[in-house]
Design an enzyme around this catalytic site. Structure first.
Site, PDB file in Angstrom:
ATOM      1  N   ARG A 102      -3.755   3.034  12.668  1.00  0.00           N
ATOM      2  CA  ARG A 102      -2.906   4.778  11.765  1.00  0.00           C
ATOM      3  C   ARG A 102      -1.761   5.677  12.476  1.00  0.00           C
ATOM      4  O   ARG A 102      -1.348   5.883  12.884  1.00  0.00           O
ATOM      5  CB  ARG A 102      -3.911   5.989  11.513  1.00  0.00           C
ATOM      6  CG  ARG A 102      -5.052   4.964   9.787  1.00  0.00           C
ATOM      7  CD  ARG A 102      -6.305   5.058   9.629  1.00  0.00           C
ATOM      8  NE  ARG A 102      -6.643   4.367   9.041  1.00  0.00           N
ATOM      9  CZ  ARG A 102      -7.970   5.126   8.203  1.00  0.00           C
ATOM     10  NH1 ARG A 102      -8.638   5.938   9.327  1.00  0.00           N
ATOM     11  NH2 ARG A 102      -8.584   4.276   8.102  1.00  0.00           N
ATOM     12  N   ARG A 132     -11.232   7.809   3.899  1.00  0.00           N
ATOM     13  CA  ARG A 132     -10.935   6.516   2.737  1.00  0.00           C
ATOM     14  C   ARG A 132     -12.578   5.666   2.038  1.00  0.00           C
ATOM     15  O   ARG A 132     -12.120   4.940   1.324  1.00  0.00           O
ATOM     16  CB  ARG A 132     -10.481   4.825   3.309  1.00  0.00           C
ATOM     17  CG  ARG A 132      -9.080   5.641   3.382  1.00  0.00           C
ATOM     18  CD  ARG A 132      -8.150   4.213   3.797  1.00  0.00           C
ATOM     19  NE  ARG A 132      -6.893   4.383   4.903  1.00  0.00           N
ATOM     20  CZ  ARG A 132      -5.615   5.547   4.738  1.00  0.00           C
ATOM     21  NH1 ARG A 132      -5.881   6.621   3.654  1.00  0.00           N
ATOM     22  NH2 ARG A 132      -4.901   5.441   5.558  1.00  0.00           N
ATOM     23  N   LYS A 179     -11.784  -7.898   6.046  1.00  0.00           N
ATOM     24  CA  LYS A 179     -11.445  -6.994   7.151  1.00  0.00           C
ATOM     25  C   LYS A 179     -12.154  -5.890   7.572  1.00  0.00           C
ATOM     26  O   LYS A 179     -12.685  -4.868   6.392  1.00  0.00           O
ATOM     27  CB  LYS A 179      -9.756  -6.365   6.437  1.00  0.00           C
ATOM     28  CG  LYS A 179      -9.183  -5.309   6.775  1.00  0.00           C
ATOM     29  CD  LYS A 179      -8.193  -5.015   6.623  1.00  0.00           C
ATOM     30  CE  LYS A 179      -7.155  -3.945   7.120  1.00  0.00           C
ATOM     31  NZ  LYS A 179      -6.458  -3.009   6.540  1.00  0.00           N
ATOM     32  N   CYS A 184      -4.281   5.872  -0.252  1.00  0.00           N
ATOM     33  CA  CYS A 184      -3.715   4.237  -0.207  1.00  0.00           C
ATOM     34  C   CYS A 184      -3.054   4.934  -2.006  1.00  0.00           C
ATOM     35  O   CYS A 184      -2.873   4.039  -2.669  1.00  0.00           O
ATOM     36  CB  CYS A 184      -4.360   3.910  -0.174  1.00  0.00           C
ATOM     37  SG  CYS A 184      -4.969   3.489   1.446  1.00  0.00           S
ATOM     38  N   CYS A 186      -0.166   3.733   1.149  1.00  0.00           N
ATOM     39  CA  CYS A 186      -0.573   4.740   2.187  1.00  0.00           C
ATOM     40  C   CYS A 186       0.081   5.682   3.839  1.00  0.00           C
ATOM     41  O   CYS A 186       0.326   6.483   3.921  1.00  0.00           O
ATOM     42  CB  CYS A 186      -1.827   4.993   3.298  1.00  0.00           C
ATOM     43  SG  CYS A 186      -1.731   3.201   4.199  1.00  0.00           S
ATOM     44  N   TYR A 201      -2.802  -9.016  16.537  1.00  0.00           N
ATOM     45  CA  TYR A 201      -1.918  -8.731  16.986  1.00  0.00           C
ATOM     46  C   TYR A 201      -2.396  -9.301  18.086  1.00  0.00           C
ATOM     47  O   TYR A 201      -0.661  -9.317  19.051  1.00  0.00           O
ATOM     48  CB  TYR A 201      -2.736  -7.178  17.672  1.00  0.00           C
ATOM     49  CG  TYR A 201      -2.183  -6.415  16.464  1.00  0.00           C
ATOM     50  CD1 TYR A 201      -1.544  -5.950  15.412  1.00  0.00           C
ATOM     51  CD2 TYR A 201      -3.990  -6.051  16.373  1.00  0.00           C
ATOM     52  CE1 TYR A 201      -1.240  -5.092  14.364  1.00  0.00           C
ATOM     53  CE2 TYR A 201      -4.116  -5.336  14.297  1.00  0.00           C
ATOM     54  CZ  TYR A 201      -2.331  -4.550  14.450  1.00  0.00           C
ATOM     55  OH  TYR A 201      -2.572  -4.292  13.068  1.00  0.00           O
ATOM     56  N   CYS A 237       1.194  -1.233  -0.228  1.00  0.00           N
ATOM     57  CA  CYS A 237       0.069   0.236   0.101  1.00  0.00           C
ATOM     58  C   CYS A 237       0.673   1.314  -0.214  1.00  0.00           C
ATOM     59  O   CYS A 237       2.096   1.042   0.150  1.00  0.00           O
ATOM     60  CB  CYS A 237      -0.426  -0.268   1.128  1.00  0.00           C
ATOM     61  SG  CYS A 237      -2.374   1.337   0.954  1.00  0.00           S
ATOM     62  N   SER A 278      -6.664  -3.346  14.602  1.00  0.00           N
ATOM     63  CA  SER A 278      -6.363  -2.090  15.429  1.00  0.00           C
ATOM     64  C   SER A 278      -7.421  -2.536  16.570  1.00  0.00           C
ATOM     65  O   SER A 278      -6.956  -2.272  17.725  1.00  0.00           O
ATOM     66  CB  SER A 278      -5.432  -1.599  15.331  1.00  0.00           C
ATOM     67  OG  SER A 278      -6.543  -0.225  13.987  1.00  0.00           O
ATOM     68  N   LYS A 328     -12.974  -5.607   2.165  1.00  0.00           N
ATOM     69  CA  LYS A 328     -12.106  -4.135   2.721  1.00  0.00           C
ATOM     70  C   LYS A 328     -12.900  -2.886   2.777  1.00  0.00           C
ATOM     71  O   LYS A 328     -12.915  -2.137   2.551  1.00  0.00           O
ATOM     72  CB  LYS A 328     -10.942  -3.759   2.231  1.00  0.00           C
ATOM     73  CG  LYS A 328      -9.721  -2.650   3.600  1.00  0.00           C
ATOM     74  CD  LYS A 328      -8.338  -2.608   3.423  1.00  0.00           C
ATOM     75  CE  LYS A 328      -7.986  -1.237   4.147  1.00  0.00           C
ATOM     76  NZ  LYS A 328      -6.492  -0.806   4.434  1.00  0.00           N
ATOM     77  N   GLU A 384     -16.798  -7.752  -5.379  1.00  0.00           N
ATOM     78  CA  GLU A 384     -15.184  -7.247  -5.142  1.00  0.00           C
ATOM     79  C   GLU A 384     -14.480  -8.754  -5.102  1.00  0.00           C
ATOM     80  O   GLU A 384     -13.593  -9.412  -5.475  1.00  0.00           O
ATOM     81  CB  GLU A 384     -14.660  -5.822  -3.475  1.00  0.00           C
ATOM     82  CG  GLU A 384     -15.204  -5.199  -3.645  1.00  0.00           C
ATOM     83  CD  GLU A 384     -13.929  -4.768  -4.014  1.00  0.00           C
ATOM     84  OE1 GLU A 384     -13.275  -5.161  -4.900  1.00  0.00           O
ATOM     85  OE2 GLU A 384     -14.094  -3.243  -4.137  1.00  0.00           O
TER      86      GLU A 384
HETATM   87  C1  PBG Z   1      -3.068   0.313   4.238  1.00  0.00           C
HETATM   88  C2  PBG Z   1      -3.787  -0.624   6.088  1.00  0.00           C
HETATM   89  C3  PBG Z   1      -4.814   0.041   6.525  1.00  0.00           C
HETATM   90  C4  PBG Z   1      -4.788  -1.396   7.640  1.00  0.00           C
HETATM   91  C5  PBG Z   1      -4.302  -2.884   7.557  1.00  0.00           C
HETATM   92  N1  PBG Z   1      -3.818  -1.912   6.116  1.00  0.00           N
HETATM   93  C6  PBG Z   1      -4.834   1.097   7.375  1.00  0.00           C
HETATM   94  C7  PBG Z   1      -6.112   1.309   6.625  1.00  0.00           C
HETATM   95  O1  PBG Z   1      -6.508   1.132   5.519  1.00  0.00           O
HETATM   96  O2  PBG Z   1      -6.380   2.917   6.773  1.00  0.00           O
HETATM   97  C8  PBG Z   1      -5.031  -1.460   8.701  1.00  0.00           C
HETATM   98  C9  PBG Z   1      -5.119  -3.007   9.946  1.00  0.00           C
HETATM   99  C10 PBG Z   1      -5.601  -2.525  11.659  1.00  0.00           C
HETATM  100  O3  PBG Z   1      -6.868  -2.043  11.617  1.00  0.00           O
HETATM  101  O4  PBG Z   1      -4.788  -3.358  12.262  1.00  0.00           O
HETATM  102  N2  PBG Z   1      -4.105   0.467   4.116  1.00  0.00           N
END
Ligand code: PBG
Length: 325
Positions: A206, A218, A249, A131, A123, A314, A121, A275, A196, A234
């Site tokens: 982030r 986004r 996700k 991104c 970003c 995690y 990615c 996260s 996603k 998708e």
């Molecule tokens: C990058 C990306 C993100 C996450 C994984 N790859 C952040 C986003 O899309 O803003 C999030 C992972 C997480 O929250 O643990 N694009």
């Protein structure tokens, strides 16, 4: 139903032996993928405030962490990079001596059997935090594809075993697949972040990756949480473009999507226990309001039961320890 008293479900719940004999879903350490954040420097181990137990690690510390991960029986990690500097086109993402590329080389040299997956990615590497390439406030699709493909290629040239595009640009799986094939990497699998969603649960990540968008959000590229059929389109698109593993996700609010993807496509399905899902359990556990181990095992078992073959989490290290005990 009037099976009672002939059918008494409690008969098979009487002892742990019986319960384990009829248990339908098992959580295995081999199903877990551990996310790691890598940063420039030496002996750096920056705690991420909103994610207790998660750190930004310099390459030397990353190697130490990888050894621990391997000792616990975890087979795979996914890498995220925090560059020294950012620019509008995210050049750090596809720099052959960029932070992720350095980390991959070091990891594969030291631990050839560790499955090293890279998040693909822009970003974390763009100064605007989006991104893709930005023009007049718009996130451009087709001109971003080439940069994503270059990023994936640079990871694989460094030794990555698998790439995981998370940007949500249309056509990126195909762009990456073609680029890898052209350069002699037809054997490298793609794990696509296929469904996603534009989620509130990415906030702590982030912080960890320093990748919050500097303007807007986004929603012009990540999915609307309200949509189910679109997720299936998708996933179908990514499979047609060459994805080997498809991902949903976040995980917890999207268990229905995981199930449906598994039932319809008969492909390996991954989910990302993101996260925010981690942070909220950690916070409640720190207050003594819930039993972390119990709820984490329950969450991850739920994801497996929904149909996920693989879970990015995690908690991978904790779970590996709990499963051993
Ligand atoms: C990058 C990306 C993100 C996450 C994984 N790859 C952040 C986003 O899309 O803003 C999030 C992972 C997480 O929250 O643990 N694009």
């Amino acid at each position: 139903m009037s099976f009672f008293p002939n059918y008494r479900p409690r008969r098979l719940r009487k002892s742990e032996q019986l319960r384990s004999m009829i248990r339908e879903t098992v959580l295995n350490t081999q199903d877990l993928i551990y996310p790691l954040f890598v940063i420039h420097g030496q002996k750096v181990k920056n705690p991420v405030a909103s994610m207790p137990g998660v750190f930004q690690l310099s390459v030397d510390e990353l190697l130490r962490e990888a050894q621990e991960v391997i000792n616990l029986g975890i087979q795979a990690v996914i890498l995220f990079g925090i560059p020294e500097s950012k620019d509008p086109v995210g050049s750090g993402a596809y720099d052959s001596s960029g932070i992720v590329q350095q980390a991959v080389r070091a990891l594969k040299k030291e631990f050839p059997n560790l499955v090293v997956i890279t998040d693909v990615c822009l970003c974390e590497f763009t100064d605007h935090g989006h991104c893709g390439i930005v023009q007049n406030g718009e996130i451009l699709n087709d001109s971003t594809l080439e940069l994503l493909a270059r990023t994936a290629l640079s990871h694989v040239e460094a030794g990555a075993d698998m790439v995981a595009p998370s940007d949500m640009m249309d056509g990126r799986v195909k762009a990456i697949r073609s680029c890898l094939d052209e350069h002699g990497f037809a054997h490298i699998p793609i794990m696509a972040y296929s469904a996603k969603y534009a989620s509130g649960f990415y906030g702590p990540f982030r912080d960890a990756a320093g990748s919050a968008p500097q303007f807007g959000d986004r929603r012009s590229y990540q999915m609307d949480p309200a949509n189910r059929e679109e997720a299936l389109r998708e996933v179908q698109l990514d499979i047609e473009e060459g994805a080997d593993i498809v991902m949903v996700k976040p995980a917890l609010a999207y268990l229905d999507i995981i199930r449906e993807v598994k039932d319809r496509f008969h492909y390996p399905v991954a989910c990302y226990n993101v996260s925010g899902e981690y942070a909220m359990v950690k916070a409640a556990a720190q207050k003594g309001w819930i039993d972390e181990q119990k709820v984490v095992i329950e969450f991850l078992t739920g994801m497996r039961r929904a149909g996920a073959d693989l879970i990015i989490t995690y908690w991978a290290k904790d779970v590996a320890e709990w499963l051993k005990a």
